[in-house]
Design a protein around this motif. Sequence first.
Motif, mmCIF file in Angstrom:
data_model
loop_
_atom_site.group_PDB
_atom_site.id
_atom_site.type_symbol
_atom_site.label_atom_id
_atom_site.label_comp_id
_atom_site.label_asym_id
_atom_site.label_seq_id
_atom_site.Cartn_x
_atom_site.Cartn_y
_atom_site.Cartn_z
ATOM 1 N N ALA A 98 -21.989 39.611 -4.670
ATOM 2 C CA ALA A 98 -21.835 40.940 -5.256
ATOM 3 C C ALA A 98 -23.092 41.754 -4.955
ATOM 4 O O ALA A 98 -24.205 41.255 -5.130
ATOM 5 N N ASP A 99 -22.910 42.961 -4.484
ATOM 6 C CA ASP A 99 -24.037 43.849 -4.156
ATOM 7 C C ASP A 99 -25.029 43.178 -3.210
ATOM 8 O O ASP A 99 -26.246 43.356 -3.327
ATOM 9 N N GLY A 100 -24.530 42.368 -2.286
ATOM 10 C CA GLY A 100 -25.375 41.738 -1.280
ATOM 11 C C GLY A 100 -26.159 40.533 -1.763
ATOM 12 O O GLY A 100 -27.026 40.036 -1.041
ATOM 13 N N LYS A 101 -25.862 40.041 -2.962
ATOM 14 C CA LYS A 101 -26.581 38.885 -3.519
ATOM 15 C C LYS A 101 -25.588 37.820 -3.969
ATOM 16 O O LYS A 101 -24.471 38.120 -4.388
ATOM 17 N N LEU A 102 -26.016 36.562 -3.922
ATOM 18 C CA LEU A 102 -25.178 35.449 -4.361
ATOM 19 C C LEU A 102 -25.221 35.345 -5.876
ATOM 20 O O LEU A 102 -26.300 35.299 -6.463
ATOM 21 N N ARG A 103 -24.030 35.283 -6.486
ATOM 22 C CA ARG A 103 -24.027 35.113 -7.933
ATOM 23 C C ARG A 103 -23.456 33.765 -8.362
ATOM 24 O O ARG A 103 -23.647 33.351 -9.497
ATOM 25 N N ARG A 104 -22.757 33.072 -7.452
ATOM 26 C CA ARG A 104 -22.223 31.747 -7.799
ATOM 27 C C ARG A 104 -21.975 30.951 -6.514
ATOM 28 O O ARG A 104 -21.599 31.496 -5.494
ATOM 29 N N GLN A 105 -22.182 29.626 -6.632
ATOM 30 C CA GLN A 105 -21.871 28.681 -5.559
ATOM 31 C C GLN A 105 -21.159 27.488 -6.179
ATOM 32 O O GLN A 105 -21.617 26.932 -7.177
ATOM 33 N N ASP A 106 -20.035 27.113 -5.597
ATOM 34 C CA ASP A 106 -19.317 25.891 -5.960
ATOM 35 C C ASP A 106 -19.257 25.022 -4.715
ATOM 36 O O ASP A 106 -18.941 25.514 -3.628
ATOM 37 N N VAL A 107 -19.535 23.737 -4.876
ATOM 38 C CA VAL A 107 -19.630 22.820 -3.740
ATOM 39 C C VAL A 107 -18.692 21.636 -3.936
ATOM 40 O O VAL A 107 -18.658 21.038 -5.011
ATOM 41 N N TRP A 108 -17.943 21.307 -2.880
ATOM 42 C CA TRP A 108 -17.118 20.105 -2.845
ATOM 43 C C TRP A 108 -17.435 19.372 -1.542
ATOM 44 O O TRP A 108 -17.554 19.988 -0.486
ATOM 45 N N ASN A 109 -17.608 18.040 -1.635
ATOM 46 C CA ASN A 109 -17.827 17.245 -0.427
ATOM 47 C C ASN A 109 -17.452 15.791 -0.690
ATOM 48 O O ASN A 109 -17.200 15.398 -1.830
ATOM 49 N N ASP A 110 -17.417 15.019 0.396
ATOM 50 C CA ASP A 110 -17.047 13.608 0.334
ATOM 51 C C ASP A 110 -18.256 12.669 0.383
ATOM 52 O O ASP A 110 -18.125 11.504 0.757
ATOM 53 N N LEU A 111 -19.439 13.147 -0.004
ATOM 54 C CA LEU A 111 -20.631 12.291 0.044
ATOM 55 C C LEU A 111 -20.462 11.034 -0.807
ATOM 56 O O LEU A 111 -20.832 9.945 -0.355
ATOM 57 N N ALA A 112 -19.925 11.158 -2.002
ATOM 58 C CA ALA A 112 -19.797 10.007 -2.883
ATOM 59 C C ALA A 112 -18.878 8.952 -2.270
ATOM 60 O O ALA A 112 -19.126 7.744 -2.404
ATOM 61 N N GLU A 113 -17.829 9.390 -1.587
ATOM 62 C CA GLU A 113 -16.894 8.444 -0.968
ATOM 63 C C GLU A 113 -17.492 7.777 0.258
ATOM 64 O O GLU A 113 -17.129 6.646 0.604
ATOM 65 N N ALA A 114 -18.423 8.448 0.941
ATOM 66 C CA ALA A 114 -19.003 7.915 2.175
ATOM 67 C C ALA A 114 -20.289 7.139 1.950
ATOM 68 O O ALA A 114 -20.751 6.421 2.847
ATOM 69 N N ARG A 115 -20.862 7.238 0.776
ATOM 70 C CA ARG A 115 -22.149 6.607 0.499
ATOM 71 C C ARG A 115 -22.039 5.080 0.572
ATOM 72 O O ARG A 115 -21.117 4.490 0.022
#
Length: 185
Positions: free
Chosen positions: A166-183
């Motif tokens: 919003a207005d050129g700035k990050l206000r939220r990030q949500d992350v999903w990945n398979d690191l736990a399954e590959a560890r």
Amino acid sequence: MPVVSITLLPGYGSETEGRLVQRVALATRSVIAAPAAGTTVFVEHASTYMRDSRVFSGGGPSLPEASKVVRDFLGRMQDRDLAAARDCLAPGFEMVFPGGAHMTQLEQLVEWARGRYRSVAKDYERFDESWGDGVTVVYCSGTLRGTWPDGQVFQGIRFIDRFEVADGKLRRQDVWNDLAEARPA
């Protein structure tokens, strides 16, 4: 076939006008079943206009491309340049990582990640944007590569990040990945 006219006041560069024309064409084709070749969007220019008894002769500021803001932030984070990465953030920025790990400070993320991997980098496959009222949502996806805490190398682990800009700035990030399954066990 749709023909859309945009009228702008002076002051916008060709890059801004090009982005606007492309996005209006995409939005039009999301509502009207028309091929890209049959959709025309053009920009006209007005030197002045009046609204609410006020005369205007120049447009407002252009916003940066949201995908570029995201890419810059992720590059700065990968380089662990937290001060520069912080420049990309809106007040009240929040992030949620796998397992529901909710954070508001970049230092919290670095500490949280310390037990998960020694280093990590992203190889991007795509960036997708969608636009709402005052916010652009950017999805980036690809694979992760890096080093586990025990020194073993990993690569090809899927990820998707969702950002709100919003207005050129990050206000939220949500992350999903398979690191736990590959560890490794």
